[in-house]
Each structure stands twice: as C-alpha cells, then as structure tokens.
Design a protein around this motif. Sequence first.
Motif, PDB file in Angstrom:
ATOM      1  N   LYS A 129       4.774  -1.443  -4.770  1.00  8.64           N
ATOM      2  CA  LYS A 129       4.105  -2.374  -3.787  1.00  8.64           C
ATOM      3  C   LYS A 129       2.508  -2.489  -4.728  1.00  8.64           C
ATOM      4  O   LYS A 129       2.273  -3.568  -4.836  1.00  8.64           O
ATOM      5  CB  LYS A 129       3.876  -1.719  -2.540  1.00  8.64           C
ATOM      6  N   ARG A 130       2.120  -1.464  -5.227  1.00  8.79           N
ATOM      7  CA  ARG A 130       0.677  -1.527  -5.939  1.00  8.79           C
ATOM      8  C   ARG A 130       0.862  -2.639  -7.012  1.00  8.79           C
ATOM      9  O   ARG A 130       0.023  -3.395  -7.317  1.00  8.79           O
ATOM     10  CB  ARG A 130       0.227  -0.154  -6.301  1.00  8.79           C
ATOM     11  N   ASN A 155       1.143  -6.278  -5.989  1.00 11.88           N
ATOM     12  CA  ASN A 155       0.126  -6.677  -5.521  1.00 11.88           C
ATOM     13  C   ASN A 155      -0.977  -6.663  -6.611  1.00 11.88           C
ATOM     14  O   ASN A 155      -1.753  -7.976  -6.493  1.00 11.88           O
ATOM     15  CB  ASN A 155      -0.445  -5.989  -4.276  1.00 11.88           C
ATOM     16  N   GLN A 172       0.696  -9.764  -9.262  1.00  8.86           N
ATOM     17  CA  GLN A 172       1.103 -10.921  -8.391  1.00  8.86           C
ATOM     18  C   GLN A 172       2.216 -11.793  -9.429  1.00  8.86           C
ATOM     19  O   GLN A 172       1.947 -12.950  -9.959  1.00  8.86           O
ATOM     20  CB  GLN A 172      -0.185 -11.927  -8.244  1.00  8.86           C
ATOM     21  N   TYR A 210       6.454  -8.719  -0.698  1.00  7.99           N
ATOM     22  CA  TYR A 210       5.468  -9.413  -1.725  1.00  7.99           C
ATOM     23  C   TYR A 210       5.541 -10.805  -1.300  1.00  7.99           C
ATOM     24  O   TYR A 210       4.709 -11.561  -1.193  1.00  7.99           O
ATOM     25  CB  TYR A 210       5.697  -8.821  -2.874  1.00  7.99           C
TER      26      TYR A 210
END
Length: 360
Positions: free
Chosen positions: A68-69, A72, A75, A116
């Motif tokens: 997830k990091r 994010n 992108q 995402y």
Amino acid sequence: MVKKILVTGGAGFIGSAVVRHLINDTNHSVVNLDKLTYAGNLESLSSISGNSRYSFEKVDICDADEVKRVFNTHQPDIIMHLAAESHVDRSIDGPGEFIQTNVVGTYTLLEQARAYWAALDGDKRDCFKFHHISTDEVYGDLTHPDEVTPDTELPLFTETTPYAPSSPYSASKASSDQLVRSWLRTYKLPTLVTNCSNNYGPYHFPEKLIPLVILNALAGKPLPVYGKGNQIRDWLYVEDHARALVLVALEGKIGETYNIGGHNEKQNIEVVQTICSILDEVEPRDGKYAQQITYVQDRPGHDMRYAIDASKIQRELGWTPQETFESGIRKTVEWYLNNEGWWKAVLDGSYQGERLGMAG
Ligand SMILES: NC(=O)c1ccc[n+]([C@@H]2O[C@H](COP(=O)([O-])OP(=O)(O)OC[C@H]3O[C@@H](n4cnc5c(N)ncnc54)[C@H](O)[C@@H]3O)[C@@H](O)[C@H]2O)c1
C-alpha cells in the motif's frame, strides 16, 4: 503518454529483462518492487540502476501495508506482476512458499491494487491496468510425438485450453491466474493475463536447465538430463518475452489473455547437445562436452510436452519473436562466457548446482 510502471519481481530473470527493456528502449518510468529472495539479484540491473527513471523498493508482495505504501508513494499507472517462486523442483521440495508468494501474494497485491485504483479519478483511473504474468505450465501436459503415429497433428495450447496443472508450482500459478480474472469479473479491476512458454537467456539463475548445463559443462561436471531427456519445451529468448510483456501492458485489451511462445519445440536432450556443440566451437578443449551428459532419475509428475499457439498476440498486437532458438542459444552461451563475475557471485550464494525436486 509516459507511464509509471510498477514491476514486481524486477530483480528476477524475466523481471530484470523487462526493467532493462523499459529503461533502455522506452521513456516510461519503472518502480521495481522485489523481496530479493535467493532468485532476486540487483546485479542484473547494474547497467540501469543509476537511471533517474528507475527506483527500487525491497518489499514482500505478501506485506499489505508495505505494498500500500509503495502504491501511494509512487502512484503507478500500470502494474506488471512477475514476482513469484518459479522453480518446479523447489515446489516439489517445499510447496508452502509457492502457495504463500504465488497465491497469497497475488491476492494481497490484487486487494491493494483494488483499493489504490478505487481512489483514483479521471484518466489515471480509466487507464489503470494490472498485468499478471504467468506460465504455459498451467495448461498441463500435451500429447507427445512418441505417444502417437507420425502423421498425427499435435495439439498446441491456446488461450481457451482448460487448466490442468501438474506441479505445486503450476497449480499455484493457475490459482493466481484465476484470482486475477475473478477480480476483474467481480470488482471490475482492469486486469489482463499472459501465459508464456519456457524462457532462456542472460541473467538466468543456474538452477534452471540451460544455465546449469552451460556452467556444469565449463566446470567439467556431469550434465544432468532428467529421465530419457525427451521432454519437449517451447523455448523463448527472454528479451523477446520482455518485448511482448511491455506491448501487452501498454496495448493489450482489458480482460484478455495472450499466450506467448517461441515456436521452438525442442527435446531437453537436443537443447543440451546444442549447448555442447556451441561450446566445442567457442571454448574448445580436449574431448567433447557431450561426454559429460549423464541421465538421472526423472522429476516426479514431469510434463512431457508444452507448446504454445502464439497466433493471437501476433494477430492482435503484432508481436513475433526476433530470435530463433539457434541465434538465442548462441547469444546465451556467449553471455555466460563473458559474464563470469555475475554467475560466480550467484554460485557463491545459497545454490551450488545441487539436484532439487526428488520428492523424498
Ligand atoms: N522462467 C520462465 O521460463 C517463465 C515462463 C513463463 C512465465 N514465467 C513467470 O514469470 C515470472 C518471473 O519468472 P522468473 O523466471 O523471472 O522468476 P525468478 O525466480 O527468476 O524471479 C522471481 C523474482 O520474484 C521475486 N520474489 C519472489 N517472491 C517474492 C515476494 N514474496 N515478494 C516480492 N518479490 C518476490 C524474487 O526475488 C525474484 O526477483 C513468474 O511469475 C513466472 O511464473 C516464467
């Protein structure tokens, strides 16, 4: 349009060829997400690692928070998912790791990609793609010419061939393919899948047949041939696969599957003999390298034949392989002769050429 492409498993054999191709031959940016298992090797990327369009994240695809990091932070526009446990013999010795990375890891990546993607908007959301990279081994075993009369037309794997995996490796890849397709159908996550035949070429980890034979031949060690050596594989040069993958990632149609293959069906024994004759020519010494060939006990559950019908990707996306088996295998042998530093460092690690996958 320039894209940010997140490649999982970019430090592996095929992933590193994809990353080198993206950096050397396109304007796209790359984030390489890799756990660096025994098979991951950043030395395979030393030629591009200083490039401003390249970045690396040492992350396990099973670690949802870290995935997830990375999403994010970077992108990405496209995910190319190659990270996997990939060696059939190791899957026979220890299937658990294959279920964890190939099934649970792909599930984790899909869930994080879904979250995402759901938060994106506009073009960024409309153009997002999740490209899952898989193998022809999910289709199982094909009719071998030894089983039928010489005039029998032999079948090929098409995109609609039913799945019938034989090994823990291919079963885990089959599961991951089906998860990916179900995330499209259920959640509308824009996914596509490719299934490719056996790859060979530079930076191949020496547990696999072709590099093992080249390096054992040079070391004067036995060249292990499983069973009778008549198993047929459809060999594709890794850089041809990398070009096909980038084409599918950029231009492939959501929901589609594309088979990728080299039109190079060879028996394992032919492959070994070809390597020996190239070495006789380019690295001659007393005696023939083929004298080192040793037949060993076959792999349990060994599939006898794989062969791909790659007409769909050729027709719809215009891809064909640039290398024949003869040109690709010569380049590969020469690469190993010229890159001793790369493989000596690998052989100083956890794997020294031992036999794997005997199933107890
Ligand atoms: N090698 C072939 O002939 C072939 C053919 C068709 C398809 N494929 C598929 O292509 C993909 C790449 O194959 P390869 O031969 O390059 O494999 P490889 O074993 O050389 O590389 C796998 C890479 O994935 C990384 N990795 C493993 N587990 C991970 C995890 N949990 N999290 C993050 N990274 C992890 C490793 O560090 C390594 O860099 C695989 O999905 C494989 O199933 C391979």
